[in-house]
Motif scaffolding. Structure first.
Motif, mmCIF file in Angstrom:
data_model
loop_
_atom_site.group_PDB
_atom_site.id
_atom_site.type_symbol
_atom_site.label_atom_id
_atom_site.label_comp_id
_atom_site.label_asym_id
_atom_site.label_seq_id
_atom_site.Cartn_x
_atom_site.Cartn_y
_atom_site.Cartn_z
ATOM 1 N N ARG A 100 0.800 -1.230 0.000
ATOM 2 C CA ARG A 100 0.000 0.000 0.000
ATOM 3 C C ARG A 100 0.830 1.276 0.000
ATOM 4 N NH1 ARG A 100 -5.390 -0.029 2.672
ATOM 5 N NH2 ARG A 100 -6.272 -2.096 2.413
ATOM 6 N N VAL A 101 2.118 1.188 0.354
ATOM 7 C CA VAL A 101 2.937 2.399 0.457
ATOM 8 C C VAL A 101 4.193 2.249 -0.391
ATOM 9 C CG1 VAL A 101 2.097 2.871 2.800
ATOM 10 C CG2 VAL A 101 4.202 1.558 2.491
ATOM 11 N N GLY A 102 4.925 3.343 -0.567
ATOM 12 C CA GLY A 102 6.156 3.326 -1.343
ATOM 13 C C GLY A 102 7.305 2.662 -0.596
ATOM 14 N N GLU A 103 8.407 2.402 -1.323
ATOM 15 C CA GLU A 103 9.542 1.691 -0.750
ATOM 16 C C GLU A 103 10.171 2.450 0.407
ATOM 17 O OE1 GLU A 103 11.761 1.410 -4.320
ATOM 18 O OE2 GLU A 103 10.938 -0.527 -4.901
ATOM 19 N N ALA A 104 10.398 3.750 0.241
ATOM 20 C CA ALA A 104 11.030 4.538 1.298
ATOM 21 C C ALA A 104 10.137 4.626 2.536
ATOM 22 C CB ALA A 104 11.355 5.935 0.781
ATOM 23 N N THR A 105 8.836 4.831 2.330
ATOM 24 C CA THR A 105 7.901 4.885 3.453
ATOM 25 C C THR A 105 7.858 3.558 4.188
ATOM 26 O OG1 THR A 105 6.520 6.537 2.362
ATOM 27 C CG2 THR A 105 5.492 5.260 4.121
ATOM 28 N N PHE A 106 7.868 2.461 3.436
ATOM 29 C CA PHE A 106 7.842 1.156 4.077
ATOM 30 C C PHE A 106 9.106 0.917 4.905
ATOM 31 C CE2 PHE A 106 8.735 -3.422 4.215
ATOM 32 C CZ PHE A 106 7.583 -3.851 4.868
ATOM 33 N N GLY A 107 10.245 1.375 4.397
ATOM 34 C CA GLY A 107 11.483 1.229 5.153
ATOM 35 C C GLY A 107 11.401 1.917 6.501
ATOM 36 N N ARG A 108 10.812 3.105 6.541
ATOM 37 C CA ARG A 108 10.686 3.834 7.809
ATOM 38 C C ARG A 108 9.651 3.168 8.724
ATOM 39 N NH1 ARG A 108 11.744 8.059 4.026
ATOM 40 N NH2 ARG A 108 9.554 8.425 3.564
ATOM 41 N N PHE A 109 8.545 2.694 8.143
ATOM 42 C CA PHE A 109 7.552 1.942 8.925
ATOM 43 C C PHE A 109 8.179 0.690 9.535
ATOM 44 C CE2 PHE A 109 5.120 -2.009 8.499
ATOM 45 C CZ PHE A 109 4.142 -1.832 9.471
ATOM 46 N N SER A 110 8.997 -0.013 8.762
ATOM 47 C CA SER A 110 9.541 -1.295 9.192
ATOM 48 C C SER A 110 10.423 -1.174 10.426
ATOM 49 C CB SER A 110 10.340 -1.947 8.065
ATOM 50 O OG SER A 110 9.471 -2.444 7.078
ATOM 51 N N MET A 111 11.179 -0.087 10.540
ATOM 52 C CA MET A 111 12.049 0.046 11.701
ATOM 53 C C MET A 111 11.228 0.166 12.986
ATOM 54 S SD MET A 111 14.993 -0.534 10.842
ATOM 55 C CE MET A 111 15.335 -0.515 12.587
ATOM 56 N N ALA A 112 10.204 0.994 12.988
ATOM 57 C CA ALA A 112 9.353 1.120 14.175
ATOM 58 C C ALA A 112 8.628 -0.196 14.454
ATOM 59 C CB ALA A 112 8.344 2.255 13.980
ATOM 60 N N HIS A 113 8.136 -0.832 13.415
ATOM 61 C CA HIS A 113 7.413 -2.099 13.560
ATOM 62 C C HIS A 113 8.331 -3.191 14.085
ATOM 63 C CE1 HIS A 113 5.496 -5.872 12.114
ATOM 64 N NE2 HIS A 113 4.413 -5.260 12.547
ATOM 65 N N THR A 114 9.555 -3.258 13.574
ATOM 66 C CA THR A 114 10.506 -4.280 14.018
ATOM 67 C C THR A 114 10.843 -4.109 15.490
ATOM 68 O OG1 THR A 114 11.476 -4.483 11.806
ATOM 69 C CG2 THR A 114 12.819 -5.233 13.661
ATOM 70 N N LEU A 115 11.094 -2.868 15.921
ATOM 71 C CA LEU A 115 11.408 -2.620 17.327
ATOM 72 C C LEU A 115 10.213 -2.958 18.220
ATOM 73 C CD1 LEU A 115 13.377 0.735 16.977
ATOM 74 C CD2 LEU A 115 14.316 -1.511 17.561
#
Length: 440
Positions: free
Chosen positions: A257-272
């Motif tokens: 649903r989102v772009g690659e750069a946005t997903f990268g930033r989402f993933s860090m918060a989600h992973t933590l």
């Protein structure tokens, strides 16, 4: 409390297999989180934001198909390894095989429907990358279950050692491939050390630990029949699959649903956030193992596991709430802007998750697969439905709101049943004490 008394308390805890395994798994989570942050920090320095997001997406998809099947067998292995006796090696190998086959089949279905999942996964369209992805799913499935095998054998202390070496090698390879493989280097650096790690750990499991476990438990072992294991899996697997969809399917849906750069930033918060949540599960897995060894101690062990889990996790949640923007700023200011609220919401959701995980692990130890599946599937439906409903309004923060709302609701619903287990153990009822005259 003085340092000496704390040390004495810790040494006393480590003599108890419940705490020894639980602490080892928590230490593993801490090591994995620390090295994971270092890994992704290096990735932000060596790779473009687009490649960073693409690498996150590929690893997330790989873990989805490997873990949704492999982790479906976690409850069964934790439940049956302690009592399998001479069949222990076969039980572990059967888990490996089933996870590899089902994970590979799920990944193949994903590759055959690749256009549906968005442009971010287009890199998997070549035959070479497709084969590498399939192999990665199989490798990760076994890698995941070997940690469970070590825990079931009461040797979870090896898990953080394995992941420490794995994490360091992974970071070194990430930097090495930055110039040699600027596209795909993140995914390759993640998987090569994983495949290598399978060899020494499984030599340890099958060459040393399983034979020793067989010798030590031959007098008390109660090897499960295939029918018993099948009945347990029939109840536990669908529920576990549902729960794991929360962790692994949600990021894949967000990536679409989102772009690659946005997903990268989402993933860090989600992973933590997931790392904090994993701490809640660590002591619960140890509870399943010890509950399988001795059901009469379930109530006492459940109380101990809950107390220790809350004692360790509550301060970590407090740190996450206060320092979320500072932690995420390490990766870049844009990570803090887009991920602070998500990390805080996911951290808060871990408190009710502790209660849920202790309850689920108690049900596994008791073999109550039907109730186990009902709670797990109900929670997954609540989480996925609420995230999808909120996503158009609050974007990626919907993941945090959905988790917090759903886990509070389920914790309230199971609280009465959990109290009975904490007080009375496997019976769920108070024990009637007979008078001495009646005994005579």
């Amino acid at each position: 409390m003085s340092d000496r008394s704390v040390l004495r308390k810790l040494m006393r805890d480590l003599r108890n297999p419940l705490f020894r395994n639980g602490y080892a798994l928590m230490a593993n989570t801490a090591i994995t989180a620390t090295l994971g942050m270092g890994y992704w920090l290096l990735a932000t320095r060596f790779y473009t934001p687009e490649e960073f997001g693409r690498g996150q997406a590929l690893i997330t998809a790989m873990r989805l198909f490997a873990s949704l099947t492999a982790l479906g067998f976690v409850g069964a292995l934790a439940r049956f390894i302690p009592i399998s006796g001479r069949r222990t090696g076969g039980v572990i190998l059967r888990g490996y095989g089933m996870a590899a086959v089902t994970g590979g089949a799920a990944a193949l279905g994903f590759l055959l429907t690749l256009p549906v999942w968005g442009d971010i996964y287009a890199v998997l369209g070549t035959p070479a990358m497709s084969l590498f992805f399939l192999g990665s799913v199989v490798v990760w499935a076994v890698f995941t279950l070997q940690d469970v095998a070590l825990t079931g054998l009461r040797e979870a202390a090896w898990v953080p050692v394995n992941n420490l070496v794995f994490g360091l090698v992974k970071m070194g390879l990430l930097a090495l491939l930055a110039t040699r493989l600027p596209e795909g280097g993140i995914f390759v650096s993640w998987m090569i050390p994983t495949a290598i790690a399978l060899v020494p750990i499984n030599f340890l499991i099958f060459g040393i630990l399983v034979p020793r476990h067989v010798r030590e438990t031959e007098q008390t072992a109660r090897p499960p029949s295939l029918r018993e294991m099948g009945r347990f899996l029939a109840g536990d697997f669908p529920g576990t699959l549902s729960m794991l969809a929360i962790v692994y399917l949600v990021p894949v849906l967000v990536a679409a649903r989102v772009g690659e750069a946005t997903f990268g930033r989402f993933s860090m918060a989600h992973t933590l956030g997931c790392m904090i949540e994993l701490l809640a599960m660590n002591m619960a897995v140890s509870l399943t193992v010890e509950g399988s060894f001795d059901r009469s101690m379930l109530a006492a062990n459940a109380r101990r596991a809950l107390k220790r889990a809350l004692m360790i996790i509550t301060p970590i949640i407090g740190v996450a709430l206060v320092a979320a923007p500072l932690i995420l700023t390490i990766f870049g200011s844009e990570f803090a802007v887009e991920g602070t609220m998500l990390l805080r919401l996911m951290a808060l959701a871990v408190l009710p998750r502790v209660l849920i995980e202790i309850y689920l692990s108690s049900l596994r130890a008791l073999g109550q697969a039907r109730r186990l599946a009902l709670v797990q599937i109900g929670l997954a439906v609540l989480v996925l439905t609420s995230i999808m409903a909120l996503f158009p309004f609050v974007g990626v923060d919907a993941v945090g709101y959905g988790l917090l709302f759903s886990e509070i609701l389920v914790a309230l619903l199971i609280f009465s049943s959990l109290r009975k287990i904490l007080r009375y153990g496997e019976t769920g009822q108070p024990r009637v004490m007979r008078r001495s005259s009646e005994v005579a």
